[in-house]
Scaffold this active site. Structure first.
Site, PDB file in Angstrom:
ATOM      1  N   HIS A  98      -2.768  -5.755  -2.082  1.00  0.00           N
ATOM      2  CA  HIS A  98      -4.031  -5.538  -1.389  1.00  0.00           C
ATOM      3  C   HIS A  98      -5.014  -6.705  -1.447  1.00  0.00           C
ATOM      4  CE1 HIS A  98      -2.706  -1.297  -1.690  1.00  0.00           C
ATOM      5  NE2 HIS A  98      -3.434  -1.135  -0.600  1.00  0.00           N
ATOM      6  N   GLU A 155       0.553  -2.732  -8.729  1.00  0.00           N
ATOM      7  CA  GLU A 155      -0.746  -3.250  -8.294  1.00  0.00           C
ATOM      8  C   GLU A 155      -1.575  -2.070  -7.806  1.00  0.00           C
ATOM      9  OE1 GLU A 155      -2.081  -3.870  -4.755  1.00  0.00           O
ATOM     10  OE2 GLU A 155      -0.706  -2.278  -4.237  1.00  0.00           O
ATOM     11  N   SER A 211       0.847  -1.183   0.000  1.00  0.00           N
ATOM     12  CA  SER A 211       0.000   0.000   0.000  1.00  0.00           C
ATOM     13  C   SER A 211       0.887   1.240   0.000  1.00  0.00           C
ATOM     14  CB  SER A 211      -0.956  -0.049   1.200  1.00  0.00           C
ATOM     15  OG  SER A 211      -1.965   0.926   1.087  1.00  0.00           O
TER      16      SER A 211
END
Length: 308
Positions: free
Chosen positions: A276, A209, A110
């Site tokens: 995630h 991502e 993240s």
């Protein structure tokens, strides 16, 4: 030559810090208890429970907590509680030379992506795109823990980075290339452009991502990376999942990959489960890997950690 932190063993000490957005104290305490149940000792930063809206304390305070963990000789692993926003704000307050002389395992994803790549670029240490404190709970898939503890141990390499069973890596553009792997969350990486901490993709394998973004926003960020030369400079591309991303204007995430990323012409695989999603493959940021986009494999060529 990348600098490797020492491998993690049962009984070692984990330093817990909150570097971006806050996490509820009860959640922090529950996750720490689970870590301790795995045979690890825990120390916490002074500001781990701080809350200031969407940030946990000031940038300087969060940076001081992180530096205190690098300075603690007993700490072997530094584990952020979560990501969120604001991690890039701590970077000007970090002593990258000190970190280089006192390497520790740093794991996260993240917004922690910003820290992982900055540490690799400016301190030369290998970091880990893998679990955070929030993931240490009984219902976390065993695959995730296996990935994490294999990556932080002295597992022999080379070895394939395996997706969970039934979720293959998909070859999209052929080619067989090797180099250090960098990257992580697309939004966070795009936010580094034009700063002293801008991601360096020259000669690298680039992992991307995303989570909870409409695909037109994903396209926008990919376009920004393209205009900044990040795809031109990289040797290959690994597209991870777009977890909870919404179709937009009749286009899907797969459409964006096929219509934007594939024409870039770099060796490309898709579908890596890291970040995630439910499953979290551990990726050693800064370590050499081989991307075989002919066969759809990603192989570690060196360990993420060092012998004691």
């Amino acid at each position: 030559m990348a600098i490797k932190p020492l491998a993690l063993q049962r009984g070692d000490t984990v330093g817990i810090v909150t570097l971006g957005s806050p996490l509820a104290p009860a959640t922090i305490d529950a996750r720490i208890a689970y870590l301790q149940s795995l045979g690890l000792n825990v120390v916490v930063g002074r500001h781990i429970y701080d809350e200031n809206g969407f940030l946990a304390g000031t940038a300087r305070e969060r940076a001081e907590d992180l530096m205190s963990m690098f300075a603690d000789p007993n700490v072997r692993l530094i584990l952020p509680s979560r990501g969120g926003v604001g991690v890039e704000g701590i970077l000007p307050y970090l002593d990258f030379g000190f970190i280089r002389r006192h390497p520790k395992i740093v794991s996260g994803y993240s917004d922690i992506t910003v820290l992982l790549n900055a540490l690799t670029q400016l301190s030369g240490i290998v970091t880990l795109h893998s679990l955070m404190l929030i993931d240490f709970r009984p219902d976390t898939p065993p695959y995730n823990f296996a990935q994490f503890f294999t990556a932080t141990s002295l597992e022999a390499v080379p070895r394939a980075l395996d997706n969970p069973p039934g979720i293959p890596l998909v070859p999209k553009v052929p080619g067989n290339v090797s180099g250090p792997i960098v990257g992580g969350n697309l939004t966070s990486l795009t936010g580094t452009l034009g700063t002293p901490y801008e991601i360096d993709t020259r000669g690298k394998i680039l992992l991307l991502e995303e989570v909870h973004e409409p695909v037109n926003t994903v396209f926008r960020y990919l376009e920004q990376l393209r205009l900044a030369g990040k795809f031109r400079d990289c040797r290959g591309i690994v597209m991870g999942e777009c977890t909870g991303c919404q179709d937009a204007y009749g286009k899907s995430y797969e459409d964006v990959i096929n219509e934007f990323v594939v024409p870039l012409g770099k060796p490309l695989v898709t579908g890596l489960a890291s970040g995630h999603g439910m499953y979290k493959a551990a990726v050693p940021i800064g370590a050499f890997v081989n991307l075989n986009a002919d066969e759809g494999t990603l192989t570690w060529l060196e360990p993420a950690v060092a012998y004691i």
